[in-house]
Write an enzyme that holds these catalytic residues in place. Sequence first.
Site, PDB file in Angstrom:
ATOM      1  N   TYR A  48       3.289   8.448 -11.662  1.00  0.00           N
ATOM      2  CA  TYR A  48       2.416   7.722 -10.721  1.00  0.00           C
ATOM      3  C   TYR A  48       1.464   6.768 -11.471  1.00  0.00           C
ATOM      4  CZ  TYR A  48      -1.246   7.337  -7.072  1.00  0.00           C
ATOM      5  OH  TYR A  48      -2.170   6.892  -6.162  1.00  0.00           O
TER       6      TYR A  48
ATOM      7  N   ASN B  78       0.803  -1.223   0.000  1.00  0.00           N
ATOM      8  CA  ASN B  78       0.000   0.000   0.000  1.00  0.00           C
ATOM      9  C   ASN B  78       0.834   1.270   0.000  1.00  0.00           C
ATOM     10  OD1 ASN B  78      -2.517   1.685   1.052  1.00  0.00           O
ATOM     11  ND2 ASN B  78      -0.852   2.014   2.520  1.00  0.00           N
TER      12      ASN B  78
ATOM     13  N   LYS C  98       1.251   2.782 -11.327  1.00  0.00           N
ATOM     14  CA  LYS C  98       0.009   2.141 -10.881  1.00  0.00           C
ATOM     15  C   LYS C  98      -0.557   1.203 -11.941  1.00  0.00           C
ATOM     16  CE  LYS C  98      -0.663   3.768  -6.692  1.00  0.00           C
ATOM     17  NZ  LYS C  98      -0.340   2.868  -5.570  1.00  0.00           N
TER      18      LYS C  98
ATOM     19  N   THR D 117      -7.472  11.138   2.323  1.00  0.00           N
ATOM     20  CA  THR D 117      -6.229  11.028   3.079  1.00  0.00           C
ATOM     21  C   THR D 117      -5.413  12.281   2.783  1.00  0.00           C
ATOM     22  OG1 THR D 117      -4.921  10.059   1.297  1.00  0.00           O
ATOM     23  CG2 THR D 117      -6.206   8.515   2.636  1.00  0.00           C
TER      24      THR D 117
HETATM   25  N1  LIG Z   1      -6.242   8.301  -1.152  1.00  0.00           N
HETATM   26  C1  LIG Z   1      -6.721   7.944  -2.335  1.00  0.00           C
HETATM   27  O1  LIG Z   1      -7.821   8.344  -2.747  1.00  0.00           O
HETATM   28  C2  LIG Z   1      -5.929   7.031  -3.222  1.00  0.00           C
HETATM   29  C3  LIG Z   1      -6.354   6.863  -4.536  1.00  0.00           C
HETATM   30  C4  LIG Z   1      -5.673   5.984  -5.342  1.00  0.00           C
HETATM   31  C5  LIG Z   1      -4.584   5.287  -4.847  1.00  0.00           C
HETATM   32  N2  LIG Z   1      -4.172   5.479  -3.582  1.00  0.00           N
HETATM   33  C6  LIG Z   1      -3.024   4.708  -3.111  1.00  0.00           C
HETATM   34  O2  LIG Z   1      -3.283   4.192  -1.830  1.00  0.00           O
HETATM   35  C7  LIG Z   1      -2.069   4.044  -1.114  1.00  0.00           C
HETATM   36  C8  LIG Z   1      -2.165   4.737   0.238  1.00  0.00           C
HETATM   37  O3  LIG Z   1      -2.294   6.127   0.015  1.00  0.00           O
HETATM   38  P1  LIG Z   1      -2.879   7.149   1.097  1.00  0.00           P
HETATM   39  O4  LIG Z   1      -3.877   7.970   0.379  1.00  0.00           O
HETATM   40  O5  LIG Z   1      -3.264   6.433   2.324  1.00  0.00           O
HETATM   41  O6  LIG Z   1      -1.576   8.072   1.322  1.00  0.00           O
HETATM   42  P2  LIG Z   1      -0.798   8.516   2.669  1.00  0.00           P
HETATM   43  O7  LIG Z   1       0.227   9.486   2.216  1.00  0.00           O
HETATM   44  O8  LIG Z   1      -1.784   8.940   3.693  1.00  0.00           O
HETATM   45  O9  LIG Z   1      -0.109   7.178   3.178  1.00  0.00           O
HETATM   46  C9  LIG Z   1       0.973   6.580   2.522  1.00  0.00           C
HETATM   47  C10 LIG Z   1       1.947   6.058   3.562  1.00  0.00           C
HETATM   48  O10 LIG Z   1       3.023   5.388   2.880  1.00  0.00           O
HETATM   49  C11 LIG Z   1       4.221   5.677   3.581  1.00  0.00           C
HETATM   50  N3  LIG Z   1       5.380   5.502   2.695  1.00  0.00           N
HETATM   51  C12 LIG Z   1       5.756   6.312   1.682  1.00  0.00           C
HETATM   52  N4  LIG Z   1       6.852   5.837   1.081  1.00  0.00           N
HETATM   53  C13 LIG Z   1       7.196   4.705   1.748  1.00  0.00           C
HETATM   54  C14 LIG Z   1       8.233   3.753   1.589  1.00  0.00           C
HETATM   55  N5  LIG Z   1       9.152   3.903   0.624  1.00  0.00           N
HETATM   56  N6  LIG Z   1       8.283   2.693   2.427  1.00  0.00           N
HETATM   57  C15 LIG Z   1       7.360   2.537   3.406  1.00  0.00           C
HETATM   58  N7  LIG Z   1       6.346   3.415   3.591  1.00  0.00           N
HETATM   59  C16 LIG Z   1       6.259   4.483   2.771  1.00  0.00           C
HETATM   60  C17 LIG Z   1       4.063   7.102   4.047  1.00  0.00           C
HETATM   61  O11 LIG Z   1       4.935   7.405   5.127  1.00  0.00           O
HETATM   62  C18 LIG Z   1       2.588   7.164   4.405  1.00  0.00           C
HETATM   63  O12 LIG Z   1       2.353   6.944   5.781  1.00  0.00           O
HETATM   64  C19 LIG Z   1      -0.969   4.614  -2.017  1.00  0.00           C
HETATM   65  O13 LIG Z   1      -0.359   3.565  -2.738  1.00  0.00           O
HETATM   66  C20 LIG Z   1      -1.752   5.511  -2.954  1.00  0.00           C
HETATM   67  O14 LIG Z   1      -1.076   5.731  -4.167  1.00  0.00           O
HETATM   68  C21 LIG Z   1      -4.796   6.349  -2.748  1.00  0.00           C
END
Ligand SMILES: NC(=O)c1ccc[n+]([C@@H]2O[C@H](COP(=O)([O-])OP(=O)(O)OC[C@H]3O[C@@H](n4cnc5c(N)ncnc54)[C@H](O)[C@@H]3O)[C@@H](O)[C@H]2O)c1
Length: 309
Positions: A170, A99, A174, A204
């Site tokens: 990105y 994730n 993905k 988030t």
């Molecule tokens: N929020 C959304 O609507 C959304 C939409 C599509 C995809 N995503 C995907 O969902 C996932 C979670 O995103 P989120 O929205 O919770 O973001 P977020 O920024 O709240 O959480 C991401 C977490 O990943 C950690 N992280 C970053 N790089 C890292 C690494 N190299 N090793 C370990 N940890 C690491 C960060 O410290 C952070 O706590 C991501 O892959 C994001 O691309 C989110």
Amino acid sequence: MPDLSGKVAIVTGAGRGIGRSHALALAHAGAKLVVNDLGAGLAGEGSDPTPAEQVVEEIRAAGGKAVANGENVAEFDGAGRLVQQALDEFGRLDILVNNAGILRDRMLVNMTEDEWDAVVAVHLKGHFGPTRHAAAYWRERSKAGEEVRGRVVNTSSPSGVFGNIGQANYGAAKAGIAGFTLIVAQELQRYGVTVNCLAPNARTRMTEETFEMGAPEEGFDPLDPANVSAVVVALCADEAQGITGQVLHVWGGAVNVLRGWSAGELLEAPDGWAPDALLAELLGRFPDGAEPPGMIAGMQSAGGQSLQA
Ligand SMILES: NC(=O)c1ccc[n+]([C@@H]2O[C@H](COP(=O)([O-])OP(=O)(O)OC[C@H]3O[C@@H](n4cnc5c(N)ncnc54)[C@H](O)[C@@H]3O)[C@@H](O)[C@H]2O)c1
């Protein structure tokens, strides 16, 4: 609620946002957790053990078992140590949720090499490393005659499956994760491991700065990360052993099992096409041109809505 007691799960990037929600939901269902998070900034800068430790504390306070891990998932050896920690602490591994993620959005014409490399590393390689090490463990268990019910849940994005402007790095990573899911699902099926993928939508820090989408004052919140975590828990149930290689778009209560690249308009010439004939056929079939509809249209077609609510 599927009973996941006795199972051990790793969630990467579980210190915040959607990953935190997955960790809490898996722990609530009975799993023991390795809460991985580098504690990086939104663009991947810096590190901080606090977010992972806080989630561990939350799980323990609710009566669950969890340990923190601060590895960078983009580092192959670090991913190996992450998997090893689950085995050392809890003696087994059943579930891996990939994730962790960062953003470095930029139009392609301005994108730097660093912006490309960092995003591809954390997302695409950050899926490969943990999955590769977990797969080696599951293969070993399977070859030793154990009945393995392994689970990998990957994280793509509407940007990857539908294509969003400003996110060539990105979105390409993905889309790669969705493709990785299709291949690895087929490879690991023989060892008893399912591999599925999410295309989530949730409020988030990653999305709240870009999109206007506050929580409703009351009632169901379609952008609560918990909606995405419900899908993870369901996929991790023993009963979901036959469901693999799927990419699920999640918007609130609308979970869409997507169809990816699939056969479309067939242009066929029994003896091969000459360029001029093919061009004439293309123009005839697509008199108004052919172009991608864009991410918002794709999301809406899957049961989601515009993020610009
Ligand atoms: N929020 C959304 O609507 C959304 C939409 C599509 C995809 N995503 C995907 O969902 C996932 C979670 O995103 P989120 O929205 O919770 O973001 P977020 O920024 O709240 O959480 C991401 C977490 O990943 C950690 N992280 C970053 N790089 C890292 C690494 N190299 N090793 C370990 N940890 C690491 C960060 O410290 C952070 O706590 C991501 O892959 C994001 O691309 C989110």
